[in-house]
Write a protein that holds these residues in place. Structure first.
Motif, PDB file in Angstrom:
ATOM      1  N   PHE A 206       0.824  -1.219   0.000  1.00 30.55           N
ATOM      2  CA  PHE A 206       0.000   0.000   0.000  1.00 30.55           C
ATOM      3  C   PHE A 206       0.859   1.271   0.000  1.00 30.55           C
ATOM      4  O   PHE A 206       0.613   2.182  -0.790  1.00 30.55           O
ATOM      5  CB  PHE A 206      -0.948  -0.010   1.199  1.00 30.55           C
ATOM      6  CG  PHE A 206      -1.870  -1.201   1.196  1.00 30.55           C
ATOM      7  CD1 PHE A 206      -2.913  -1.288   0.285  1.00 30.55           C
ATOM      8  CD2 PHE A 206      -1.676  -2.241   2.079  1.00 30.55           C
ATOM      9  CE1 PHE A 206      -3.766  -2.381   0.271  1.00 30.55           C
ATOM     10  CE2 PHE A 206      -2.527  -3.343   2.078  1.00 30.55           C
ATOM     11  CZ  PHE A 206      -3.571  -3.414   1.173  1.00 30.55           C
ATOM     12  N   GLY A 207       1.864   1.307   0.875  1.00 31.82           N
ATOM     13  CA  GLY A 207       2.718   2.496   0.928  1.00 31.82           C
ATOM     14  C   GLY A 207       3.547   2.665  -0.323  1.00 31.82           C
ATOM     15  O   GLY A 207       3.541   3.734  -0.962  1.00 31.82           O
ATOM     16  N   LEU A 208       4.279   1.599  -0.718  1.00 35.25           N
ATOM     17  CA  LEU A 208       5.121   1.681  -1.917  1.00 35.25           C
ATOM     18  C   LEU A 208       4.269   1.843  -3.167  1.00 35.25           C
ATOM     19  O   LEU A 208       4.675   2.507  -4.120  1.00 35.25           O
ATOM     20  CB  LEU A 208       5.993   0.432  -2.027  1.00 35.25           C
ATOM     21  CG  LEU A 208       6.914   0.358  -3.250  1.00 35.25           C
ATOM     22  CD1 LEU A 208       7.923   1.499  -3.228  1.00 35.25           C
ATOM     23  CD2 LEU A 208       7.635  -0.980  -3.325  1.00 35.25           C
ATOM     24  N   SER A 209       3.092   1.249  -3.181  1.00 34.99           N
ATOM     25  CA  SER A 209       2.212   1.362  -4.344  1.00 34.99           C
ATOM     26  C   SER A 209       1.892   2.827  -4.631  1.00 34.99           C
ATOM     27  O   SER A 209       1.991   3.277  -5.784  1.00 34.99           O
ATOM     28  CB  SER A 209       0.930   0.567  -4.088  1.00 34.99           C
ATOM     29  OG  SER A 209       0.036   0.718  -5.164  1.00 34.99           O
ATOM     30  N   ARG A 210       1.550   3.573  -3.599  1.00 37.38           N
ATOM     31  CA  ARG A 210       1.201   4.985  -3.809  1.00 37.38           C
ATOM     32  C   ARG A 210       2.437   5.839  -4.069  1.00 37.38           C
ATOM     33  O   ARG A 210       2.454   6.664  -4.980  1.00 37.38           O
ATOM     34  CB  ARG A 210       0.437   5.511  -2.585  1.00 37.38           C
ATOM     35  CG  ARG A 210      -0.965   4.942  -2.444  1.00 37.38           C
ATOM     36  CD  ARG A 210      -1.671   5.475  -1.212  1.00 37.38           C
ATOM     37  NE  ARG A 210      -3.082   5.101  -1.174  1.00 37.38           N
ATOM     38  CZ  ARG A 210      -3.537   3.917  -0.783  1.00 37.38           C
ATOM     39  NH1 ARG A 210      -2.677   2.982  -0.393  1.00 37.38           N
ATOM     40  NH2 ARG A 210      -4.832   3.646  -0.782  1.00 37.38           N
ATOM     41  N   ALA A 211       3.477   5.637  -3.237  1.00 41.77           N
ATOM     42  CA  ALA A 211       4.692   6.440  -3.400  1.00 41.77           C
ATOM     43  C   ALA A 211       5.376   6.145  -4.732  1.00 41.77           C
ATOM     44  O   ALA A 211       5.815   7.057  -5.438  1.00 41.77           O
ATOM     45  CB  ALA A 211       5.653   6.162  -2.233  1.00 41.77           C
TER      46      ALA A 211
END
Length: 408
Positions: A206-211
């Motif tokens: 979730f974090g890496l997906s958005r960033a």
């Protein structure tokens, strides 16, 4: 001087560029020859590594840093591409199936492997370690299903997702056994490992997906920067996984999933796939062959045939029961169930790494967690499954494709 000794001495005189030229020739010639004789390309590359590796012709040393680097990057790219090519819509719809099959294809081989190893006369802790080795698998057949165009079908998506689960669970069991063998059980250490995994997976997905999507969108008109950023995301996530004692391939797979939607149909993605499939991934298969000593394996087959046969039988049975039972529950066809089974058979990357760690792990009395008998037995299993798995995938995957076309 024997012929083999003469060849070893001759190989030792080869300059570095000559070795590199031989490696490039293998990557070009072996896959074409393998296709002609109807053998999976991965098997041909693996066997070429056995023949030209340090245990036979000795053209390539076992611990060459450049070869090891290229091989490890190839292994990471293999899993990164698996994550990139997953149909995310279908994966989200079938995530519970991936989890269910991942648990089944981990626990059944773990249980059978532990029981067989106990039957062979080993103590409980080494037996559990052997069971954990059987629980994981390496998707050697992923290149086969990708070329056949079946990698977006549900059974393959579920299998790829289950790989992440099996590698994680098996390593968690292994991570508990190693300190328990050397210095006793640590509840705090186990709790920390579980917490790290619980934090790591959502952070990447979730974090890496958005960033990652935000950063890649900023440089989508700069193809060179886009290419480097994809590699940077891959390596950073793999390193973070290793930092919390998970296989780097788990991080690579999660990274592929995280940036899947962002890099879809981008030119830089195609160029990275071209580079990986033509250079790094074939090198991974060849370098893996360097680890296999055919003479030691033959000796183990004659002296400890029950040991090797026992753990191979436990692996085949455990993975088959998991694929067959889950496949029937999920409504998969016969060919699909057999394809899923074949994909979960190869024991290469995580298995080899964990086996060597266990072999080098000593208790207070100086005894290894896994002895040389079991080391050779595991290497036999690696050789057998790395050949058998892709061969079966090559046989069953086209049938699965025909069945799916017939149904549609």
């Amino acid at each position: 001087m024997t012929l083999l000794e003469f060849l070893h001495r001759l190989a030792g005189l080869l300059p570095v560029l000559a070795r590199f030229a031989i490696l490039m020739a293998l990557i070009v010639i072996v896959p074409r020859f393998a296709r002609r004789i109807r053998v999976p390309e991965a098997v041909g590359l693996l066997l070429s590594g056995v023949v030209l590796g340090p245990h036979m012709l000795d053209v390539f040393p076992r611990e060459h840093p450049v070869a090891q680097f290229v091989s490890e990057l190839g292994m990471l790219l293999l899993m990164f591409f698996a994550g990139l090519e997953i149909n995310l819509t279908l994966f989200r719809q079938k995530i519970f199936r991936s989890i269910a099959f991942g648990v089944a294809t981990t626990l059944l081989p773990l249980l059978l492997g532990t029981l067989v190893t106990l039957w062979l006369g080993y103590a409980l802790l080494p037996a559990v370690v052997v069971g954990s080795l059987l629980a994981s698998h390496t998707l050697l057949g992923s290149t086969i299903v990708r070329k056949l165009g079946v990698n977006r079908l549900e059974p393959i998506v579920v299998t790829i997702g289950a790989t992440m689960m099996s590698d994680t669970l098996s390593l968690l069991v292994f991570a508990v056994c190693v300190p328990l063998f050397t210095s006793g059980f640590s509840a705090s250490g186990l709790a920390i490992q579980v917490i790290e995994i619980i934090v790591f997976v959502p952070l990447v997905l979730f974090g890496l997906s958005r960033a990652g999507a935000y950063v890649l969108r900023k440089v989508e008109n700069d193809e060179e920067t886009y290419f480097i950023l994809m590699l940077g995301i891959l390596t950073a996530t793999a390193l973070l996984a290793q930092f919390i004692n998970l296989p780097g391939i788990v991080g690579a797979f999660l990274a592929g999933l995280a940036v899947n939607a962002a890099v879809k149909d981008k030119p830089a993605k195609g160029k990275l796939e071209f580079l990986g499939n033509t250079m790094f991934i074939p090198t991974f298969f060849i370098v893996t062959g360097f680890l296999i000593d055919p003479i030691a394996l033959v000796r183990s087959l004659t002296e400890d045939s029950f040991l090797a046969a026992g753990i191979i039988a436990a692996l085949l049975a455990g993975k088959w029961i998991a694929a067959e039972s889950c496949g029937r529950i999920f409504g998969y066809t016969t060919a699909a169930r057999k394809t899923v089974w074949s994909l979960t058979l190869p024991q290469v990357a995580a298995t080899l790494a964990a086996t060597l760690v266990a072999y080098r792990t000593l208790n207070a009395a100086g005894q290894p967690l896994l002895d040389s008998r079991m080391l050779n037995g595991v290497l036999i299993m690696v050789l057998v499954t790395s050949i058998l798995g892709p061969v079966l995938t090559q046989h069953f995957a086209p049938r699965m494709l025909k069945e799916c076309r017939h149904e549609s």
